[in-house]
Design a protein around this motif. Structure first.
Motif, PDB file in Angstrom:
ATOM      1  N   LEU A  27      56.608  46.769  14.163  1.00 16.86           N
ATOM      2  CA  LEU A  27      55.163  46.260  13.933  1.00 16.86           C
ATOM      3  C   LEU A  27      54.352  47.304  13.356  1.00 16.86           C
ATOM      4  O   LEU A  27      53.387  46.824  12.668  1.00 16.86           O
ATOM      5  CB  LEU A  27      54.654  45.969  15.361  1.00 16.86           C
ATOM      6  CG  LEU A  27      55.613  44.444  16.008  1.00 16.86           C
ATOM      7  CD1 LEU A  27      54.532  44.135  17.284  1.00 16.86           C
ATOM      8  CD2 LEU A  27      55.432  43.187  14.744  1.00 16.86           C
ATOM      9  N   LEU A  28      54.426  48.706  13.690  1.00 14.97           N
ATOM     10  CA  LEU A  28      53.421  49.559  13.053  1.00 14.97           C
ATOM     11  C   LEU A  28      54.351  50.569  12.586  1.00 14.97           C
ATOM     12  O   LEU A  28      54.665  51.589  13.218  1.00 14.97           O
ATOM     13  CB  LEU A  28      52.525  49.917  14.107  1.00 14.97           C
ATOM     14  CG  LEU A  28      51.577  49.011  14.756  1.00 14.97           C
ATOM     15  CD1 LEU A  28      50.952  49.532  16.030  1.00 14.97           C
ATOM     16  CD2 LEU A  28      50.620  48.389  13.653  1.00 14.97           C
ATOM     17  N   PRO A  29      54.732  50.585  11.254  1.00 18.11           N
ATOM     18  CA  PRO A  29      55.669  51.464  10.803  1.00 18.11           C
ATOM     19  C   PRO A  29      55.189  52.998  10.649  1.00 18.11           C
ATOM     20  O   PRO A  29      55.884  53.904  10.873  1.00 18.11           O
ATOM     21  CB  PRO A  29      55.875  51.074   9.371  1.00 18.11           C
ATOM     22  CG  PRO A  29      55.528  49.548   9.295  1.00 18.11           C
ATOM     23  CD  PRO A  29      54.512  49.435  10.467  1.00 18.11           C
ATOM     24  N   GLU A  44      50.936  62.308  13.905  1.00 12.17           N
ATOM     25  CA  GLU A  44      50.498  60.974  13.206  1.00 12.17           C
ATOM     26  C   GLU A  44      51.341  60.765  11.823  1.00 12.17           C
ATOM     27  O   GLU A  44      52.146  61.443  11.312  1.00 12.17           O
ATOM     28  CB  GLU A  44      49.018  61.304  12.479  1.00 12.17           C
ATOM     29  CG  GLU A  44      49.088  62.499  11.463  1.00 12.17           C
ATOM     30  CD  GLU A  44      47.461  62.615  11.056  1.00 12.17           C
ATOM     31  OE1 GLU A  44      46.756  62.018  11.065  1.00 12.17           O
ATOM     32  OE2 GLU A  44      47.196  63.736  10.344  1.00 12.17           O
ATOM     33  N   GLY A  45      51.193  59.599  11.758  1.00 10.71           N
ATOM     34  CA  GLY A  45      52.115  58.932  10.377  1.00 10.71           C
ATOM     35  C   GLY A  45      51.767  59.489   9.179  1.00 10.71           C
ATOM     36  O   GLY A  45      50.368  59.353   9.001  1.00 10.71           O
ATOM     37  N   VAL A  46      52.471  59.537   8.132  1.00  8.60           N
ATOM     38  CA  VAL A  46      51.853  60.033   6.729  1.00  8.60           C
ATOM     39  C   VAL A  46      52.142  58.920   5.975  1.00  8.60           C
ATOM     40  O   VAL A  46      51.497  58.397   5.116  1.00  8.60           O
ATOM     41  CB  VAL A  46      52.277  61.392   6.480  1.00  8.60           C
ATOM     42  CG1 VAL A  46      51.971  61.863   5.068  1.00  8.60           C
ATOM     43  CG2 VAL A  46      51.870  62.404   7.324  1.00  8.60           C
ATOM     44  N   PHE A  67      54.300  52.590   2.988  1.00 10.99           N
ATOM     45  CA  PHE A  67      53.283  52.541   3.848  1.00 10.99           C
ATOM     46  C   PHE A  67      52.720  53.976   3.762  1.00 10.99           C
ATOM     47  O   PHE A  67      53.460  54.929   3.935  1.00 10.99           O
ATOM     48  CB  PHE A  67      53.481  52.232   5.348  1.00 10.99           C
ATOM     49  CG  PHE A  67      54.130  50.895   5.538  1.00 10.99           C
ATOM     50  CD1 PHE A  67      55.662  50.937   5.508  1.00 10.99           C
ATOM     51  CD2 PHE A  67      53.389  49.698   5.735  1.00 10.99           C
ATOM     52  CE1 PHE A  67      56.320  49.834   5.435  1.00 10.99           C
ATOM     53  CE2 PHE A  67      54.186  48.530   5.926  1.00 10.99           C
ATOM     54  CZ  PHE A  67      55.623  48.346   5.896  1.00 10.99           C
ATOM     55  N   HIS A  68      51.156  54.094   3.429  1.00  9.90           N
ATOM     56  CA  HIS A  68      50.790  55.461   3.387  1.00  9.90           C
ATOM     57  C   HIS A  68      49.342  55.394   4.339  1.00  9.90           C
ATOM     58  O   HIS A  68      48.600  54.544   4.409  1.00  9.90           O
ATOM     59  CB  HIS A  68      50.246  55.757   2.019  1.00  9.90           C
ATOM     60  CG  HIS A  68      51.454  56.189   1.090  1.00  9.90           C
ATOM     61  ND1 HIS A  68      52.116  54.818   0.685  1.00  9.90           N
ATOM     62  CD2 HIS A  68      52.019  57.206   0.612  1.00  9.90           C
ATOM     63  CE1 HIS A  68      53.247  55.518  -0.128  1.00  9.90           C
ATOM     64  NE2 HIS A  68      53.135  56.882  -0.172  1.00  9.90           N
ATOM     65  N   ALA A  69      49.514  56.521   5.159  1.00 16.28           N
ATOM     66  CA  ALA A  69      48.004  56.517   5.780  1.00 16.28           C
ATOM     67  C   ALA A  69      46.786  56.879   4.736  1.00 16.28           C
ATOM     68  O   ALA A  69      46.863  57.369   3.666  1.00 16.28           O
ATOM     69  CB  ALA A  69      48.071  57.855   6.564  1.00 16.28           C
ATOM     70  N   ASP A  70      45.686  56.138   5.336  1.00 19.64           N
ATOM     71  CA  ASP A  70      44.503  56.427   4.459  1.00 19.64           C
ATOM     72  C   ASP A  70      44.252  57.737   3.980  1.00 19.64           C
ATOM     73  O   ASP A  70      43.679  57.957   3.088  1.00 19.64           O
ATOM     74  CB  ASP A  70      43.343  55.588   5.128  1.00 19.64           C
ATOM     75  CG  ASP A  70      43.715  54.221   5.409  1.00 19.64           C
ATOM     76  OD1 ASP A  70      42.877  53.734   6.274  1.00 19.64           O
ATOM     77  OD2 ASP A  70      44.298  53.482   4.692  1.00 19.64           O
TER      78      ASP A  70
END
Length: 124
Positions: free
Chosen positions: A104-106, A46-48, A59-62
């Motif tokens: 589109l989705l970093p 998962e992206g952090v 960009f930061h994950a929720d």
């Protein structure tokens, strides 16, 4: 061809802090996306947090907003992840990744071509 080397992982108690570093070399000219992803056992990657190098765009994950902060040192071709208020659920292997985009989705790992070997973070 971009090479990425992570450092800074380790073990820490709940509520503690760690700072991860990712040094890039080879073909690093030009703006790109560089970011941190994590993978815990039996879970997907998962992206952090991701940063567009040479810009203030991040960009930061929720799940990490307000606790983790990504930053960069362009002169050193290095990206950092400051992790504060760590929780046991943050335990995972953390990977640095890079992409020249466009994305589109970093925060999706699918768009990244270059990956580091990973550094383990354990929170207990």
């Amino acid at each position: 061809h971009v090479q990425l080397v992570e450092s800074g992982g380790g073990s820490v108690q709940t509520g503690g802090s760690l700072r991860l570093s990712c040094a890039a070399s080879g073909g690093t000219s030009g703006n790109k996306y560089m970011g941190w992803f994590r993978q815990a056992p039996v879970k997907g990657r998962e992206g952090v947090a991701v940063i567009r190098t040479g810009t203030p765009i991040t960009f930061h994950a929720d799940s990490v907003k307000g606790r983790f902060y990504i930053s960069q040192d362009n002169a050193k071709n290095t990206v950092y992840l400051q992790m504060d208020s760590l929780k046991p659920e943050d335990s995972a292997m953390y990977y640095c990744a890079a992409s020249f985009g466009p994305l589109l989705l970093p925060l999706s790992p699918a768009g990244y071509t270059y990956w580091g070997q990973g550094t383990q973070v354990t929170v207990s």
